[in-house]
Design an enzyme around this catalytic site. Structure first.
Site, PDB file in Angstrom:
ATOM      1  N   ARG A  63       0.623  -1.903  -0.191  1.00  0.00           N
ATOM      2  CA  ARG A  63       0.125   0.158   0.451  1.00  0.00           C
ATOM      3  C   ARG A  63       0.962   1.039   0.250  1.00  0.00           C
ATOM      4  O   ARG A  63       0.190   2.095  -1.169  1.00  0.00           O
ATOM      5  CB  ARG A  63      -1.282   0.186   1.171  1.00  0.00           C
ATOM      6  CG  ARG A  63      -2.475  -1.084   0.949  1.00  0.00           C
ATOM      7  CD  ARG A  63      -2.975  -0.300   2.473  1.00  0.00           C
ATOM      8  NE  ARG A  63      -2.578  -0.941   3.200  1.00  0.00           N
ATOM      9  CZ  ARG A  63      -1.873  -2.204   3.661  1.00  0.00           C
ATOM     10  NH1 ARG A  63      -2.521  -3.190   3.247  1.00  0.00           N
ATOM     11  NH2 ARG A  63      -1.808  -3.127   5.093  1.00  0.00           N
ATOM     12  N   GLU A 100       5.330 -10.303  15.157  1.00  0.00           N
ATOM     13  CA  GLU A 100       5.395 -10.421  16.620  1.00  0.00           C
ATOM     14  C   GLU A 100       5.467 -12.276  16.238  1.00  0.00           C
ATOM     15  O   GLU A 100       5.926 -12.808  17.109  1.00  0.00           O
ATOM     16  CB  GLU A 100       3.164 -10.593  16.421  1.00  0.00           C
ATOM     17  CG  GLU A 100       2.871 -10.964  18.091  1.00  0.00           C
ATOM     18  CD  GLU A 100       1.214 -10.332  18.045  1.00  0.00           C
ATOM     19  OE1 GLU A 100       1.219  -9.102  17.044  1.00  0.00           O
ATOM     20  OE2 GLU A 100       1.183 -10.699  18.921  1.00  0.00           O
TER      21      GLU A 100
HETATM   22  P1  AMP Z   1       4.588  -2.232  11.720  1.00  0.00           P
HETATM   23  O1  AMP Z   1       5.227  -2.478  11.126  1.00  0.00           O
HETATM   24  O2  AMP Z   1       4.065  -2.159  12.412  1.00  0.00           O
HETATM   25  O3  AMP Z   1       4.502   0.131  11.623  1.00  0.00           O
HETATM   26  O4  AMP Z   1       3.136  -2.086  10.588  1.00  0.00           O
HETATM   27  C1  AMP Z   1       3.201  -1.279   9.002  1.00  0.00           C
HETATM   28  C2  AMP Z   1       2.741  -2.153   7.913  1.00  0.00           C
HETATM   29  O5  AMP Z   1       2.059  -3.102   8.380  1.00  0.00           O
HETATM   30  C3  AMP Z   1       2.138  -0.769   7.287  1.00  0.00           C
HETATM   31  O6  AMP Z   1       2.745  -1.240   6.138  1.00  0.00           O
HETATM   32  C4  AMP Z   1       0.724  -1.373   7.538  1.00  0.00           C
HETATM   33  O7  AMP Z   1      -0.112  -1.286   6.121  1.00  0.00           O
HETATM   34  C5  AMP Z   1       0.517  -2.277   8.147  1.00  0.00           C
HETATM   35  N1  AMP Z   1      -0.814  -2.202   9.269  1.00  0.00           N
HETATM   36  C6  AMP Z   1      -0.153  -2.051  10.643  1.00  0.00           C
HETATM   37  N2  AMP Z   1      -0.825  -2.506  11.367  1.00  0.00           N
HETATM   38  C7  AMP Z   1      -2.303  -1.748  10.378  1.00  0.00           C
HETATM   39  C8  AMP Z   1      -4.049  -1.340  10.690  1.00  0.00           C
HETATM   40  N3  AMP Z   1      -4.195  -1.601  11.819  1.00  0.00           N
HETATM   41  N4  AMP Z   1      -4.075  -1.057   9.986  1.00  0.00           N
HETATM   42  C9  AMP Z   1      -3.603  -0.724   8.983  1.00  0.00           C
HETATM   43  N5  AMP Z   1      -2.622  -1.050   8.595  1.00  0.00           N
HETATM   44  C10 AMP Z   1      -2.032  -1.356   9.224  1.00  0.00           C
END
Ligand code: AMP
Length: 175
Positions: A63, A100
Site C-alpha cells: 500500500r 509478532e
Molecule cells: P508496522 O511495521 O507495525 O509499523 O506496520 C506497518 C505496516 O503494516 C504498514 O505498511 C501497514 O500497511 C500495515 N499495518 C499495520 N497495522 C495496521 C492497521 N491497524 N491498519 C492498517 N494497516 C496496518
C-alpha cells in the site's frame, strides 16, 4: 484543516479483528477510491515536500506504493520500491525484521539509490514502526540521506514514532 482531516477520516473504515483477532485494521480503500479525498490527501502531503531538495520517493510494498507513486508523480521525482523478499529481479540488499510471530525480509535493488541522494520514505500506515525502521536501514545501507518519513495514517497509540526519533516524521491523519 481540521474539517478536511475529519472528512478524510470518514473515508477510512475500521475492520475489527483483521487480519487477526485483536487488530483493528484501518482500511484506506474507500479514501483511495474517492477521487476528491485521494487528491486532497496526496496534495496535503506533497505540498510539504516542495523545494526541500528531495531527490526520490521510496515506497514500501504494497500500500505504500500507492502513496509513494502519487507523491513522486506530483513532485516530479522518481519512485524507488522496497519489496518483500524474492520479488525484485536484480541484485538486492536485504534487511530482516521481527514480526509478532517470526521474521520478514524487505529488499531494495542495490543500485536504486546513489550515495548522498536525499530520500523521502512513504507508507500508508505507521503502526509499530518495525517496517519503516527496516526501510530506513536499507536506504542507509545504500548511502541515502533520509529527509523525512511520511505516512497517510499514524496509529499513535502504538508509539511507532519512538522507534524513529532520530528522523523527521510526518503523518497526515492520526488516531
Ligand atoms: P508496522 O511495521 O507495525 O509499523 O506496520 C506497518 C505496516 O503494516 C504498514 O505498511 C501497514 O500497511 C500495515 N499495518 C499495520 N497495522 C495496521 C492497521 N491497524 N491498519 C492498517 N494497516 C496496518
Amino acid at each position: 484543516m481540521g474539517d478536511t482531516i475529519n472528512h478524510l477520516k470518514e473515508k477510512i473504515r475500521d475492520i475489527p479483528d483483521f487480519p487477526k483477532p485483536g487488530v483493528v485494521f484501518k482500511d484506506i480503500t474507500p479514501l483511495l477510491a474517492d477521487a476528491q479525498a485521494f487528491r486532497t490527501a496526496v496534495d496535503l502531503i506533497g505540498d510539504r515536500y516542495r523545494d526541500r531538495g528531495i531527490d526520490v520517493v521510496v515506497g514500501i510494498e504494497a500500500r505504500g506504493f500507492i502513496i509513494a507513486s502519487a507523491l513522486a508523480y506530483k513532485l516530479g521525482m522518481g519512485h524507488v520500491v522496497i519489496r518483500k523478499a524474492g520479488k525484485l529481479p536484480f541484485k538486492t540488499h536485504q534487511a530482516v525484521y521481527q514480526l509478532e510471530y517470526g521474521t520478514d525480509t524487505l529488499e531494495i535493488h542495490e543500485d536504486a539509490i546513489q550515495p548522498g541522494m536525499r530520500v523521502l520514505i512513504a507508507d500508508d500506515v505507521l503502526a509499530t514502526g518495525g517496517t519503516v525502521v527496516t526501510a530506513v536501514d536499507l536506504v542507509k545501507k545504500l548511502g541515502g540521506e533520509i529527509m523525512e518519513l511520511t505516512f497517510l495514517v499514524e496509529l499513535t497509540f502504538l508509539k511507532g514514532r519512538e522507534k524513529l526519533n532520530n528522523y523527521p516524521l510526518f503523518s497526515l491523519i492520526q488516531y
